[in-house]
Every structure is written in C-alpha cells, then in structure tokens.
Design an enzyme around this catalytic site. Structure first.
Site, PDB file in Angstrom:
ATOM      1  N   THR A 170     -20.367-112.846   9.966  1.00  0.00           N
ATOM      2  CA  THR A 170     -21.519-112.367   9.206  1.00  0.00           C
ATOM      3  C   THR A 170     -21.149-112.256   7.737  1.00  0.00           C
ATOM      4  O   THR A 170     -19.984-112.038   7.411  1.00  0.00           O
ATOM      5  CB  THR A 170     -21.896-110.977   9.771  1.00  0.00           C
ATOM      6  OG1 THR A 170     -22.446-111.161  11.050  1.00  0.00           O
ATOM      7  CG2 THR A 170     -22.873-110.240   8.887  1.00  0.00           C
ATOM      8  N   ARG A 198     -31.623-110.855  21.073  1.00  0.00           N
ATOM      9  CA  ARG A 198     -30.717-109.746  20.732  1.00  0.00           C
ATOM     10  C   ARG A 198     -30.622-109.595  19.202  1.00  0.00           C
ATOM     11  O   ARG A 198     -30.472-110.554  18.468  1.00  0.00           O
ATOM     12  CB  ARG A 198     -29.344-110.026  21.317  1.00  0.00           C
ATOM     13  CG  ARG A 198     -28.259-109.012  20.947  1.00  0.00           C
ATOM     14  CD  ARG A 198     -27.443-109.447  19.753  1.00  0.00           C
ATOM     15  NE  ARG A 198     -26.313-108.568  19.481  1.00  0.00           N
ATOM     16  CZ  ARG A 198     -25.644-108.557  18.341  1.00  0.00           C
ATOM     17  NH1 ARG A 198     -25.978-109.356  17.352  1.00  0.00           N
ATOM     18  NH2 ARG A 198     -24.641-107.736  18.152  1.00  0.00           N
ATOM     19  N   VAL A 199     -30.702-108.359  18.732  1.00  0.00           N
ATOM     20  CA  VAL A 199     -30.526-108.081  17.308  1.00  0.00           C
ATOM     21  C   VAL A 199     -29.427-107.030  17.185  1.00  0.00           C
ATOM     22  O   VAL A 199     -29.463-106.019  17.889  1.00  0.00           O
ATOM     23  CB  VAL A 199     -31.829-107.570  16.669  1.00  0.00           C
ATOM     24  CG1 VAL A 199     -31.614-107.219  15.204  1.00  0.00           C
ATOM     25  CG2 VAL A 199     -32.939-108.621  16.794  1.00  0.00           C
ATOM     26  N   ASP A 201     -26.592-104.906  14.328  1.00  0.00           N
ATOM     27  CA  ASP A 201     -26.720-103.919  13.247  1.00  0.00           C
ATOM     28  C   ASP A 201     -27.215-104.513  11.946  1.00  0.00           C
ATOM     29  O   ASP A 201     -27.816-103.802  11.119  1.00  0.00           O
ATOM     30  CB  ASP A 201     -25.340-103.302  12.971  1.00  0.00           C
ATOM     31  CG  ASP A 201     -24.339-104.382  12.534  1.00  0.00           C
ATOM     32  OD1 ASP A 201     -24.088-105.306  13.331  1.00  0.00           O
ATOM     33  OD2 ASP A 201     -23.846-104.318  11.388  1.00  0.00           O
ATOM     34  N   THR A 221     -19.923-105.071   8.895  1.00  0.00           N
ATOM     35  CA  THR A 221     -19.813-106.257   9.741  1.00  0.00           C
ATOM     36  C   THR A 221     -18.936-105.924  10.937  1.00  0.00           C
ATOM     37  O   THR A 221     -18.133-105.009  10.867  1.00  0.00           O
ATOM     38  CB  THR A 221     -19.219-107.454   8.953  1.00  0.00           C
ATOM     39  OG1 THR A 221     -19.066-108.569   9.832  1.00  0.00           O
ATOM     40  CG2 THR A 221     -17.863-107.133   8.350  1.00  0.00           C
ATOM     41  N   GLY A 222     -19.130-106.642  12.023  1.00  0.00           N
ATOM     42  CA  GLY A 222     -18.328-106.372  13.209  1.00  0.00           C
ATOM     43  C   GLY A 222     -19.207-106.328  14.448  1.00  0.00           C
ATOM     44  O   GLY A 222     -20.276-106.947  14.490  1.00  0.00           O
TER      45      GLY A 222
HETATM   46  N1  ASP Z   1     -22.583-107.358  13.085  1.00  0.00           N
HETATM   47  C1  ASP Z   1     -23.033-108.646  13.512  1.00  0.00           C
HETATM   48  C2  ASP Z   1     -23.827-108.519  14.777  1.00  0.00           C
HETATM   49  O1  ASP Z   1     -23.427-107.764  15.654  1.00  0.00           O
HETATM   50  C3  ASP Z   1     -21.932-109.608  13.734  1.00  0.00           C
HETATM   51  C4  ASP Z   1     -20.965-109.704  12.592  1.00  0.00           C
HETATM   52  O2  ASP Z   1     -20.831-108.791  11.776  1.00  0.00           O
HETATM   53  O3  ASP Z   1     -20.351-110.746  12.475  1.00  0.00           O
HETATM   54  O4  ASP Z   1     -24.814-109.183  14.899  1.00  0.00           O
END
Ligand code: ASP
Length: 301
Positions: A170, A198-199, A201, A221-222
């Site tokens: 992300t 699916r959504v 954060d 992110t994560g």
């Molecule tokens: N946070 C993002 C999600 O769960 C994924 C990411 O940060 O790469 O959609």
C-alpha cells in the site's frame, strides 16, 4: 512557512531484489510532491501527485500492479483527509478507476464523503474521469501468483501463499504546504487474494489515515483487519496531542498495534504542523522517503 512531505511504499518483508524499485518509487513520489509544495501548491495537490505516481508504478499494491482478489480481479481503495477543514474523501472497491486517489481528492468537497463500487465509478465517469478495464490494472506478476494459488486450490495453500506474499505494498503520503495545511492520503489494492468486497483500514478515517493541521497527521499500512481494531491513525494523532514527539508517537502506536491485536503487523508515517517526521514499523521493512524545510531528502527501507 516550512514545507515538508513524507511518503511510504508499504510495510512488509520487502525482498532484497525489490528494494531498489521501492526506493526509486518513493524517491520519485517525494520529488513530485515536493515540486508542488515548493512552487506554492497545496498539500492536497502534493499528496495527489505523489500517490498517483505510486499508483501508476507497478511495484506497489495500489492502482496498476495491485494484488488480485480471490476472484482474480483488482479492487482498489483510497482516501484523502484535509487537516485544516477536517474534510475527508474516500473510495473503496473500485474496479475501473486507474487512479482512485484522484476521485478521493474530489470527494473532499462532496457531494458524498465515501463512495464505493459501481456508484463510485458512475460518479467518476460523470465527473469526466476516464474508466479503464479491470484487466488494464493487472500485471503479469500478480496474475502468475493468482494462477499459482488457484492451481493449488486448498485453504492451507492459500494462507501459506498469503503469508509468503506479505502483501503490504500500500502507498501513502502526508504533505505540509506553505499555508500550513497538513494533508494525508493513501491508496491500496488491499491484501492478496482478499475476498471480493473486502475493505481494509486504508480508506477508513482514523484507521488508515488522519490529519489535523493543529496537531499532526498519520498514515498507516499493514494488516488492515488489525489496524482497524485499534484505529491506528487516530491513535498516533492522540499521542501527538498528548505531547509525544512524532517519532515517539509512531513507535508507541505500532507497539499498541502489536500488543492489543495478536499478530498486529504494520507501520505508519507521521508529520507534525512544524514539519517534523516520524516513522515506525514492526515488519522486516517499510519503504519511505521524507524531506523537511531546508533538509535533503531521506529515502530508505
Ligand atoms: N492496509 C492494507 C489493507 O489491509 C494493506 C497494506 O497496507 O498494504 O488493505
């Protein structure tokens, strides 16, 4: 007034052979956003330009090059928050918009705050934005991973593959402009092989991003399902409000993520109204770039 900007390109175990591409992408996004700020442009435009560049770079899990859903298509989420007005615009589950951040930016001024799916795409088209085919967002790397997963067709293999992929590419940005406005933005294709619809954060206010020009801004992110549960971005801003320095606030928030949610992994970037950056992650790597005032750009993983 001091200008500042920080961007990230995802927190996960970025493999050695992908490090250079991540650094190059973050460096280019920072430079593009910085050019906007330096010429007196708004933090909103700086964030849009930077995130758009990252969406167009197939290295990252945003726009072109995003992970595929379990159904084999791309679904995109993005958001922007303006720290002066506290306006917020978000989009989710877009399949035909090449640059979701552009639409999220437009929604800062209504007529809705958060648009999803087909309705969002119809609105984008009505606003004159060109729609693309979903297949135009798919790159060979992601198609091959999806095919590999589908060929295995077992739940164990799916979770194993998700683990291998990490899927944390992300992108996000925070900018401070000459008028003192602080803006946060982000964009994602979500986690690899996610359920259609699916959504995570990323587009959720207080979870994936938050900006208050009087206190500071954070972009996360994560693992989205964990980040949502602790409203991570708002946590960071609360810690800033309590007087923590941006680096301490970032580190404390990531510790909270891991302590409160089993397996809570991720990272965040932070920027204060006086242009001080902070960044922390508990994954192997997080790609980032920042610059503040008269300082030189700093780029790393
Ligand atoms: N946070 C993002 C999600 O769960 C994924 C990411 O940060 O790469 O959609």
């Amino acid at each position: 007034m001091r200008i500042a900007m920080i961007v990230h390109g995802g927190a996960w175990a970025i493999p050695d052979d992908q490090v250079e591409a991540h650094l190059a992408g973050c460096r280019a996004a920072l430079a593009a956003g910085w050019a906007v700020l330096e010429s007196g442009g708004s933090a909103r435009d700086a964030c849009e330009v930077a995130v758009r560049l990252l969406e167009d770079d197939p290295t990252f899990d945003a726009g072109t090059g995003s992970h595929l859903t379990a159904a084999g298509s791309v679904e995109l989420d993005a958001a922007m928050m303006d720290g002066q007005s506290l306006r917020y615009g978000a989009v989710a589950s877009l399949r035909r918009v090449r640059n979701p951040i552009v639409l999220a930016h437009r929604l800062l001024h209504g007529p809705a705050t958060f648009l999803v799916g087909e309705g969002a795409e119809r609105y984008a088209a009505a606003q004159g934005m060109a729609l693309c085919e979903n297949s135009e967002l798919v790159v060979e790397r992601e198609r091959a991973l999806w095919e590999q997963w589908r060929a295995s067709q077992t739940a164990t293999a799916a979770s194993g593959l998700q683990h291998t992929l990490g899927g944390r590419d992300t992108v996000g940005a925070i900018a401070l402009d000459q008028s003192g406005n602080l803006v946060a933005a982000n964009s994602t294709g979500g986690t690899p092989l996610k359920l259609p619809g699916r959504v995570g954060d990323t587009p959720l206010i207080g979870c994936g991003l938050y900006a208050d020009a009087q206190i500071g801004a954070a972009v996360c992110t994560g693992w989205g399902e964990a980040i949502v549960r602790v409203a991570l971005a708002r946590r960071v801003v609360d810690l800033l409000e309590r007087g923590l320095a941006p680096q301490s606030a970032a580190e404390a928030a990531v510790r909270i993520l891991n302590r409160r949610v089993a397996g809570g992994t991720g990272g965040c970037i932070v920027l204060t109204p006086d242009g001080r950056p902070g960044l922390a992650w508990n994954t192997r790597r997080m790609a980032y770039a920042y610059r503040s005032g008269a300082g030189e750009p700093v780029v790393g993983v």
